[in-house]
Design an enzyme around this catalytic site. Structure first.
Site, PDB file in Angstrom:
ATOM      1  N   LYS A  79       0.811  -1.231   0.000  1.00  0.00           N
ATOM      2  CA  LYS A  79       0.000   0.000   0.000  1.00  0.00           C
ATOM      3  C   LYS A  79       0.843   1.280   0.000  1.00  0.00           C
ATOM      4  O   LYS A  79       0.363   2.358   0.314  1.00  0.00           O
ATOM      5  CB  LYS A  79      -1.001   0.046   1.185  1.00  0.00           C
ATOM      6  CG  LYS A  79      -1.938  -1.135   1.246  1.00  0.00           C
ATOM      7  CD  LYS A  79      -2.785  -1.224   0.022  1.00  0.00           C
ATOM      8  CE  LYS A  79      -2.535  -2.453  -0.769  1.00  0.00           C
ATOM      9  NZ  LYS A  79      -2.954  -2.355  -2.159  1.00  0.00           N
ATOM     10  N   GLY A  81       2.423   2.265  -2.791  1.00  0.00           N
ATOM     11  CA  GLY A  81       2.554   2.750  -4.171  1.00  0.00           C
ATOM     12  C   GLY A  81       3.310   1.763  -5.044  1.00  0.00           C
ATOM     13  O   GLY A  81       3.908   2.142  -6.058  1.00  0.00           O
ATOM     14  N   THR A  83       2.177  -0.580  -7.053  1.00  0.00           N
ATOM     15  CA  THR A  83       1.603  -0.702  -8.393  1.00  0.00           C
ATOM     16  C   THR A  83       2.136   0.411  -9.288  1.00  0.00           C
ATOM     17  O   THR A  83       2.511   0.184 -10.438  1.00  0.00           O
ATOM     18  CB  THR A  83       0.060  -0.599  -8.309  1.00  0.00           C
ATOM     19  OG1 THR A  83      -0.395  -1.409  -7.224  1.00  0.00           O
ATOM     20  CG2 THR A  83      -0.597  -1.023  -9.601  1.00  0.00           C
ATOM     21  N   HIS A 144       7.795  -7.603  -0.981  1.00  0.00           N
ATOM     22  CA  HIS A 144       7.478  -6.888   0.269  1.00  0.00           C
ATOM     23  C   HIS A 144       8.393  -7.373   1.398  1.00  0.00           C
ATOM     24  O   HIS A 144       8.158  -7.072   2.565  1.00  0.00           O
ATOM     25  CB  HIS A 144       6.016  -7.133   0.672  1.00  0.00           C
ATOM     26  CG  HIS A 144       5.006  -6.490  -0.247  1.00  0.00           C
ATOM     27  ND1 HIS A 144       5.149  -5.222  -0.756  1.00  0.00           N
ATOM     28  CD2 HIS A 144       3.819  -6.942  -0.719  1.00  0.00           C
ATOM     29  CE1 HIS A 144       4.096  -4.926  -1.515  1.00  0.00           C
ATOM     30  NE2 HIS A 144       3.279  -5.950  -1.519  1.00  0.00           N
ATOM     31  N   ARG A 166       5.942   5.259   1.863  1.00  0.00           N
ATOM     32  CA  ARG A 166       4.796   6.178   1.929  1.00  0.00           C
ATOM     33  C   ARG A 166       4.482   6.459   3.398  1.00  0.00           C
ATOM     34  O   ARG A 166       4.739   5.601   4.263  1.00  0.00           O
ATOM     35  CB  ARG A 166       3.591   5.520   1.240  1.00  0.00           C
ATOM     36  CG  ARG A 166       2.395   6.428   1.039  1.00  0.00           C
ATOM     37  CD  ARG A 166       1.230   5.653   0.435  1.00  0.00           C
ATOM     38  NE  ARG A 166       0.174   6.530  -0.005  1.00  0.00           N
ATOM     39  CZ  ARG A 166      -1.024   6.117  -0.408  1.00  0.00           C
ATOM     40  NH1 ARG A 166      -1.306   4.810  -0.439  1.00  0.00           N
ATOM     41  NH2 ARG A 166      -1.944   6.972  -0.786  1.00  0.00           N
TER      42      ARG A 166
HETATM   43  P1  A3P Z   1      -4.966   4.571  -1.758  1.00  0.00           P
HETATM   44  O1  A3P Z   1      -5.612   3.357  -1.155  1.00  0.00           O
HETATM   45  O2  A3P Z   1      -4.537   5.570  -0.735  1.00  0.00           O
HETATM   46  O3  A3P Z   1      -5.763   5.175  -2.839  1.00  0.00           O
HETATM   47  P2  A3P Z   1       0.120  -0.604  -3.600  1.00  0.00           P
HETATM   48  O4  A3P Z   1       0.290  -0.461  -5.050  1.00  0.00           O
HETATM   49  O5  A3P Z   1       1.424  -0.653  -2.858  1.00  0.00           O
HETATM   50  O6  A3P Z   1      -0.809  -1.698  -3.254  1.00  0.00           O
HETATM   51  O7  A3P Z   1      -0.520   0.756  -3.089  1.00  0.00           O
HETATM   52  C1  A3P Z   1      -1.845   1.068  -3.423  1.00  0.00           C
HETATM   53  C2  A3P Z   1      -2.043   2.558  -3.242  1.00  0.00           C
HETATM   54  O8  A3P Z   1      -1.424   3.250  -4.335  1.00  0.00           O
HETATM   55  C3  A3P Z   1      -3.505   2.918  -3.256  1.00  0.00           C
HETATM   56  O9  A3P Z   1      -3.605   4.086  -2.438  1.00  0.00           O
HETATM   57  C4  A3P Z   1      -3.715   3.218  -4.732  1.00  0.00           C
HETATM   58  O10 A3P Z   1      -4.855   3.985  -5.000  1.00  0.00           O
HETATM   59  C5  A3P Z   1      -2.422   3.965  -5.056  1.00  0.00           C
HETATM   60  N1  A3P Z   1      -2.074   3.934  -6.466  1.00  0.00           N
HETATM   61  C6  A3P Z   1      -2.221   2.907  -7.352  1.00  0.00           C
HETATM   62  N2  A3P Z   1      -1.798   3.253  -8.556  1.00  0.00           N
HETATM   63  C7  A3P Z   1      -1.372   4.542  -8.476  1.00  0.00           C
HETATM   64  C8  A3P Z   1      -0.851   5.475  -9.429  1.00  0.00           C
HETATM   65  N3  A3P Z   1      -0.675   5.145 -10.693  1.00  0.00           N
HETATM   66  N4  A3P Z   1      -0.518   6.701  -8.993  1.00  0.00           N
HETATM   67  C9  A3P Z   1      -0.688   7.049  -7.698  1.00  0.00           C
HETATM   68  N5  A3P Z   1      -1.200   6.221  -6.763  1.00  0.00           N
HETATM   69  C10 A3P Z   1      -1.540   4.973  -7.140  1.00  0.00           C
END
Ligand code: A3P
Length: 334
Positions: A79, A81, A83, A144, A166
């Site tokens: 979570k 960022g 992705t 992770h 983050r």
């Molecule tokens: P939120 O739940 O705060 O919206 P991970 O990829 O580590 O699982 O993290 C997911 C978080 O990154 C989520 O945050 C998601 O919405 C955000 N996220 C996914 N793709 C993104 C992008 N292209 N740019 C910015 N934030 C992104």
């Protein structure tokens, strides 16, 4: 399958405890153990808490993975960022093969988690010894795992590690939404956001503790001889061009003047933007990734959503814990 039905699937790494090797069973019996909020066992291995199937995958990885010097590993706490980082690194590294555009790029038809796969939640869960030798260089992987677990397995290979960090409060809130979306809701009915805050403070939760992981990668990134780049989600939001150029420099594929002039950096950012990726058909309704519907990886993005969810008391407890753990390290969350 409807996206909403997809969400009810159980993530592959979450509870599957069949097919553990004898070695893993033996290890588990010697490890400190705690129950999670559902009464499932978590085990502490090399400073992080895991469900048995993830532990098995990590053992598989530690035993069989052979790093190449050109490998690139993207590390993060869930979570943070991940992705976004996967999409950016894929687009940056392969920009000569796949020109960044909104017409025909692999990111338009495939989820970033399929293009850069998780070591311990994907590759080594499905297969004890996945064949990674055929993959062309540079190979991109994600994890992770904490630095110490990853580093030992790289056996002194100088391959590059990019860590995405983050703010803990946004991570926690994002995890809360993600978990209650991907895990059957009834499992969460007795588990409040406050319980999650308390778990973060206690440090016992799957893939945690967050603060130990972040601190270790931060310290490693400060050692000049280490190929570890420490990136921050908030800085990516604030100055994306600067950060992507920094990323490319670190990965040894800096943008040329010509690329900068012709807008390649901006095109990559647009391709990987939350707005673009979250609206793609493949990420809205595509097949699940590691047991998770792809749209669960896109919620709202951005900085500071914790203010809409955490009480003053919850925020205070987390700030206090962070100050205690990270104080004096030079790493701060604004
Ligand atoms: P939120 O739940 O705060 O919206 P991970 O990829 O580590 O699982 O993290 C997911 C978080 O990154 C989520 O945050 C998601 O919405 C955000 N996220 C996914 N793709 C993104 C992008 N292209 N740019 C910015 N934030 C992104």
């Amino acid at each position: 399958m409807e996206a909403s039905q997809n969400l009810l699937q159980t993530p592959a790494n979450f509870m599957k405890v069949d097919s553990l090797s004898q070695e893993c069973e033996n290890l588990i019996s010697s490890l400190p153990s705690e129950k999670d909020f559902m009464g499932k066992n978590l085990y502490s291995y090399q400073g992080s808490w895991y469900y048995p199937s993830t532990l098995q995958a990590i053992l598989n990885f530690q035993k069989h993975f052979r790093a190449r010097d050109s490998d690139i590993i993207l590390a993060s706490f869930p979570k943070s960022g991940t992705t976004w980082l996967k999409a950016l690194v894929f687009a940056v590294v392969h920009r000569n093969k796949y020109a960044p555009n909104l017409v025909s790029h692999p990111l338009l038809s495939d989820n970033p988690h399929n293009l850069v796969r998780f070591i311990e939640l994907d590759l080594y869960v499905k297969n004890q010894r996945p064949d990674l030798e055929e993959l062309p260089s540079p190979r991109l992987f994600a994890t992770h795992m904490p630095f110490q677990t990853l580093h030992d397995s790289l056996r002194d290979s100088p391959c590059k590690v990019v860590y995405m960090c983050r703010n803990i409060k946004d991570v926690l809130v994002s995890r809360w939404h993600f978990r209650s979306n991907v895990v059957r809701k009834e499992l969460y009915s007795n588990y409040s956001l406050e319980d999650m805050v308390d778990d973060f403070i206690k440090g016992v939760y799957s893939l945690g503790p967050f603060d130990d992981q972040v601190l270790r990668y931060w310290k490693e990134s400060l050692v000049n001889s280490n190929p570890v780049l420490f990136m921050r989600y908030e800085e990516m939001i604030e100055k994306p061009e600067v950060q992507v150029m920094r990323l490319a420099d670190f990965l040894g594929c800096s943008f040329t003047e010509e690329e900068k002039q012709s807008g390649t950096v901006e095109k990559i950012l647009e391709l990987c933007s939350f707005g673009n990726l979250s609206n793609l058909e493949t990420n809205k309704t595509g097949t699940s990734v590691c047991g998770v519907a792809p749209h669960a990886f896109f919620r709202r993005g951005g900085v500071g959503d914790w203010k809409n969810h955490l009480t003053h008391e919850m925020a205070r407890k987390l700030d206090e814990m962070v100050e205690k753990k990270l104080g004096g390290s030079g790493l701060k969350f604004e």
